[in-house]
Scaffold this active site. Structure first.
Site, PDB file in Angstrom:
ATOM      1  N   VAL B  32      24.182 -27.450   3.697  1.00 25.93           N
ATOM      2  CA  VAL B  32      22.648 -28.223   4.461  1.00 25.93           C
ATOM      3  C   VAL B  32      22.213 -27.022   4.027  1.00 25.93           C
ATOM      4  CG1 VAL B  32      21.401 -29.135   6.298  1.00 25.93           C
ATOM      5  CG2 VAL B  32      23.751 -29.577   6.033  1.00 25.93           C
ATOM      6  N   PRO B  52      24.733 -14.119   7.439  1.00 23.47           N
ATOM      7  CA  PRO B  52      25.549 -13.580   7.539  1.00 23.47           C
ATOM      8  C   PRO B  52      25.883 -13.692   6.220  1.00 23.47           C
ATOM      9  CG  PRO B  52      25.362 -14.482   9.608  1.00 23.47           C
ATOM     10  CD  PRO B  52      24.776 -15.383   8.567  1.00 23.47           C
ATOM     11  N   ALA B  54      29.336 -13.334   5.377  1.00 19.12           N
ATOM     12  CA  ALA B  54      30.491 -14.686   5.185  1.00 19.12           C
ATOM     13  C   ALA B  54      30.214 -15.989   4.688  1.00 19.12           C
ATOM     14  CB  ALA B  54      31.300 -13.855   6.248  1.00 19.12           C
ATOM     15  N   GLY B  55      29.510 -16.564   5.220  1.00 16.25           N
ATOM     16  CA  GLY B  55      29.356 -17.724   6.068  1.00 16.25           C
ATOM     17  C   GLY B  55      28.853 -18.803   4.525  1.00 16.25           C
ATOM     18  N   ASP B 117      19.965 -31.883  12.719  1.00 15.02           N
ATOM     19  CA  ASP B 117      20.579 -32.314  13.192  1.00 15.02           C
ATOM     20  C   ASP B 117      20.314 -32.516  14.680  1.00 15.02           C
ATOM     21  OD1 ASP B 117      22.489 -33.405  11.540  1.00 15.02           O
ATOM     22  OD2 ASP B 117      24.044 -31.019  11.611  1.00 15.02           O
TER      23      ASP B 117
END
Lengths: 278, 278
Positions: B32, B52, B54-55, B117
């Site tokens: 998103v 981060p 990593a994501g 969301d």
């Protein structure tokens, strides 16, 4: 870091701003202001309108007479106290100097502001718009050509399915009923709900979705959701009259060339055969 | 005061938000967030991205590698200090609690915020979008059905003239050149400029406008604006090849029914005449 991709620039961020229970101050009551009033009312806002009565546009007067959500002050802008409790400001007055002052006051207070006809005094612009029930479409040329925006708006109006607004309304209702039947935020059930709603929207035509009534929605959930399938409208007792109408129009547009070809074929063959006979 | 007209409710205020030289804080780097980054870059904003490493979604990484306008922090949201100097905040993270805290901090500071969301934590929503150069279109179903918004977007894409984006770009240039030639804000000259630009946009097809080059614009101003008329593209040395292409496509769609009719006509006549001969 490399240079920016050229296509990633020159635009605006198109947004659907939420104004439910917010207060929008509109300064000015003329032609432009009347359009602003309508757009803001559609978004469920309360309006405070400041404009001398003498200059009110007939449409503005009509909104004042028919709409309970407008608080009207028959005067010009009086200063910072007019901005108290205000969530957004739209001005449409001829006085450029006052307009710029209002803009400066708004920016000090971080109130989003649009000053008609003075782009540098605008935090946002309006575009050419289409509305059909819950469906809203905005066309922006980013200030290049309001006329072409209007021409494109008309073309788009002509290609939106006739019952799109009703279809969206009905699908919204179906979605709410589904959430009641299979509640929960996110997770597996959320994903399954989303997938099934996508399947329904992909399997049924827009004019079929528009025909959904309470009874059909209940059957769609019983016979569709519960069995993880999407029945056809005919299986739920619905008749797709509107879609049939569309097909017959398409067919009729082919009748004339077919008929002309038929006559030409008759003429040519008759000519050839009758000539040969002699 | 009477009750409100029912059609004047249930919508949003659609806006083209201006972000040139503004700073947008995006929190989160997933799927998103990568879409948000693209929309914000298009609007010429600077971005501060907090997420981060990593994501990060592959698309987000790609934006970081190719775009000089993003300042990246490889960490999670750290508190109010992250909001200093920020003009808008978009969050797209899984942590509902942190999202709500960020929203509350933004509202205290009157920074417009969208929390993916969580509708009540959004000052604005995004919609389904189309972009072609300076042309931007947003389709909103006001949260009822993202899938139908996408279906309608595809229908609209199919009916926008192929060269609309170029036409808008060229008309924007023509308008700037006209303003240089006949300067002045508002008044008689402003009205005459607007009328003439409307005449040009109404008289020429979108694909003709897209063909305008510097030379043709100069001739259009000399032979059109100066004489208060709108010449045809052919009069300015232009050829409308694209329009011709469109007509031939339309004609070809009638070929099959005509040909089938022709063959049927031959068959029927031949049958009738040959039967009679015996």
């Amino acid at each position: 870091m490399a240079a920016d991709t050229p296509s990633l620039s020159g635009g605006s961020l198109l947004l659907a701003w939420q104004l439910k229970d917010k207060t929008v101050l509109i300064i000015g009551g003329g032609d432009v202001a009347s359009g602003r009033i309508e757009s803001v009312l559609v978004a469920d806002a309360r309006i405070t309108l400041i404009a001398p009565r003498a200059g009110l546009h007939p449409l503005t007067k009509q909104f004042l007479d028919t709409c309970a959500r407008i608080t009207y002050h028959d005067r010009v802008f009086a200063g910072p106290q007019d901005l108290e409790g205000v969530d957004m400001v739209l001005t449409a007055i001829d006085d450029v100097e006052v307009s710029r002052q209002i803009c400066a006051l708004c920016r000090e207070r971080k109130i989003p502001v649009n000053v008609a006809d003075i782009p540098p005094s605008c935090d946002f612009y309006f575009g050419s718009q289409i509305r059909s029930g819950p469906l809203q479409i905005m066309i922006s040329t980013n200030g290049r050509s309001p006329k072409l925006a209007n021409i494109i708006r008309k073309k788009i109006e002509g290609c939106i399915p006739e019952h799109a607004g009703e279809a969206i309304e009905k699908v919204g209702e179906l979605r709410s009923k589904l959430k009641e039947r299979a509640p929960g935020v996110g997770g597996e059930v959320g994903k399954r709900r989303m997938r099934w709603m996508v399947d329904v929207c992909s399997s049924w035509d827009m004019d079929e979705l528009a025909l959904l009534d309470d009874n059909m929605m209940a059957r769609l959930l019983d016979e569709g959701w519960e069995k993880n399938t999407v029945p056809r409208i005919q299986d739920l007792g619905g008749h797709n009259k509107k879609a049939a109408g569309v097909h017959s129009v398409r067919a009729s547009s082919l009748l004339l060339p077919t008929a002309l070809g038929f006559v030409a074929g008759i003429a040519c063959t008759a000519a050839v055969l009758l000539t040969r006979r002699h």
